[in-house]
Scaffold this motif. Sequence first.
Motif, PDB file in Angstrom:
ATOM      1  N   ASP A  73     -56.228  94.719-147.172  1.00  0.00           N
ATOM      2  CA  ASP A  73     -57.005  94.910-145.948  1.00  0.00           C
ATOM      3  C   ASP A  73     -57.474  93.581-145.373  1.00  0.00           C
ATOM      4  O   ASP A  73     -57.464  93.367-144.163  1.00  0.00           O
ATOM      5  N   ALA A  74     -57.908  92.676-146.240  1.00  0.00           N
ATOM      6  CA  ALA A  74     -58.361  91.363-145.775  1.00  0.00           C
ATOM      7  C   ALA A  74     -57.203  90.577-145.178  1.00  0.00           C
ATOM      8  O   ALA A  74     -57.340  89.899-144.148  1.00  0.00           O
ATOM      9  N   LEU A  75     -56.035  90.668-145.822  1.00  0.00           N
ATOM     10  CA  LEU A  75     -54.852  89.999-145.293  1.00  0.00           C
ATOM     11  C   LEU A  75     -54.459  90.579-143.942  1.00  0.00           C
ATOM     12  O   LEU A  75     -54.065  89.844-143.033  1.00  0.00           O
ATOM     13  N   LEU A  76     -54.579  91.899-143.828  1.00  0.00           N
ATOM     14  CA  LEU A  76     -54.196  92.552-142.582  1.00  0.00           C
ATOM     15  C   LEU A  76     -55.038  92.044-141.414  1.00  0.00           C
ATOM     16  O   LEU A  76     -54.518  91.831-140.321  1.00  0.00           O
ATOM     17  N   ARG A  77     -56.325  91.859-141.638  1.00  0.00           N
ATOM     18  CA  ARG A  77     -57.179  91.352-140.561  1.00  0.00           C
ATOM     19  C   ARG A  77     -56.723  89.969-140.114  1.00  0.00           C
ATOM     20  O   ARG A  77     -56.670  89.685-138.913  1.00  0.00           O
ATOM     21  N   VAL A  96     -48.348  95.329-147.042  1.00  0.00           N
ATOM     22  CA  VAL A  96     -47.975  95.938-148.323  1.00  0.00           C
ATOM     23  C   VAL A  96     -47.672  94.817-149.311  1.00  0.00           C
ATOM     24  O   VAL A  96     -46.820  93.952-149.050  1.00  0.00           O
ATOM     25  N   LEU A  97     -48.367  94.812-150.434  1.00  0.00           N
ATOM     26  CA  LEU A  97     -48.164  93.783-151.453  1.00  0.00           C
ATOM     27  C   LEU A  97     -47.276  94.325-152.581  1.00  0.00           C
ATOM     28  O   LEU A  97     -47.493  95.441-153.062  1.00  0.00           O
ATOM     29  N   ALA A 115     -44.764  96.487-140.335  1.00  0.00           N
ATOM     30  CA  ALA A 115     -45.523  96.278-141.563  1.00  0.00           C
ATOM     31  C   ALA A 115     -45.113  94.953-142.169  1.00  0.00           C
ATOM     32  O   ALA A 115     -43.951  94.538-142.061  1.00  0.00           O
ATOM     33  N   VAL A 116     -46.061  94.288-142.796  1.00  0.00           N
ATOM     34  CA  VAL A 116     -45.808  93.023-143.483  1.00  0.00           C
ATOM     35  C   VAL A 116     -45.680  93.309-144.973  1.00  0.00           C
ATOM     36  O   VAL A 116     -46.576  93.911-145.572  1.00  0.00           O
ATOM     37  N   VAL A 117     -44.579  92.893-145.561  1.00  0.00           N
ATOM     38  CA  VAL A 117     -44.366  93.036-147.007  1.00  0.00           C
ATOM     39  C   VAL A 117     -44.413  91.641-147.613  1.00  0.00           C
ATOM     40  O   VAL A 117     -43.681  90.741-147.181  1.00  0.00           O
ATOM     41  N   ALA A 118     -45.283  91.469-148.595  1.00  0.00           N
ATOM     42  CA  ALA A 118     -45.453  90.148-149.208  1.00  0.00           C
ATOM     43  C   ALA A 118     -45.586  90.277-150.709  1.00  0.00           C
ATOM     44  O   ALA A 118     -46.061  91.296-151.225  1.00  0.00           O
ATOM     45  N   VAL A 119     -45.177  89.246-151.410  1.00  0.00           N
ATOM     46  CA  VAL A 119     -45.302  89.208-152.864  1.00  0.00           C
ATOM     47  C   VAL A 119     -46.693  88.688-153.218  1.00  0.00           C
ATOM     48  O   VAL A 119     -47.146  87.668-152.680  1.00  0.00           O
TER      49      VAL A 119
END
Length: 380
Positions: A329-333, A353-354, A319-323
Amino acid sequence: MRLAAPPSSDARDVLRALRAAVFGAGPAVALGGAGLPDEVPPGTAVVVTTSGSTGVPKSVALSRNALLASAFATSARIGEGAWLLAVPATYVAGVQVLVRALAAEREPGVLAGSFRPDAFAAAALGLVSHENGARVPTYTSLVPAQLQRLLDAAEEDPQVAEALRSFERILIGGQALPPATRERAAGLGARVVRTYGSTETSGGCVYDGVPLDGVEVAIVDGEVRLTGPTLADGYLGEPARTAEAFPMDAARVRWYRTGDAGELTDGVLRVTGRLDNVIVSGGVNVSLDRVEAVVRGIPGLETAVVVPVEDATWGQGSAVVAVGAGQADALLRRVRDAVGLEVGRPARPSRVVLVEEMPVLSSGKPDRALLRRRLAAGAA
């Protein structure tokens, strides 16, 4: 001893090459590698080139003695009979299915083409036979994702369910087996055995947490180490790497450093994770450092952190965790497209996950352990 690749990666070609290398006069078999030398040390039967735990290719030299020790220890633990090959013949799990079949003096069943539940069921039920009025036990080896597909198909197809129940044992290796999947298999009547090992140990050498006969497990500084007759001779042409991975203890016993963290309780091993930042997703080793480097190259994700998460299908994922705020969903694509292109499809994170603020250690580095715990609890 000469080293030669089989005519193709087809299971029948690999089987013929193994028959000569392990039970005949050779030559040794090269699987999955390119640019290997023409000569290998005496006693070598197979050289399997694998990505290993770091994602860097290495060519593991396995002797005929190690392969046979593994095959005979397996039959001593779960029994002897007919084997169905349902995993690639060029991986160590596939090699061992074929070697076990040859050691039992039986031709293995081979699942040809891409893995499909209906084809697996037909091959499994076609393997059933009787000798002297008694049914010959059958066995196979799968990765968890294959078992998951079969369990899903079995809900609608009684032949798939019958095929799963037909095996005396189904060995499951390559990655962690989710407890829910094992419970589903047991509920269906499938007899599953979780295996632990690697190419360096001739495949699985710990079954349901218990080492095979002749194999020993030790925990040294939190790391799982293995020893016994199934150990590989080392990495072809890499003496320094071999010495690091296969140290000798004070009693002159040679061990393999797995790179896994684990615990031993009453002689039963429990693997708790990797000591490095590598996961095994669908049987493929994925460096989260490489994934994170790609993710941080995406505008807006320069400080993102990639952490491992459990995955019901593939065993492990990320999983990507970002501030920040926005549409995850758009970031995930974008993340999955970039990682799939640069690292490969198995490395693609499953979610973004933001968070409002990244938790950090006193050093200022991201608190990855805390992020893992939060994600496991369902929140970051």
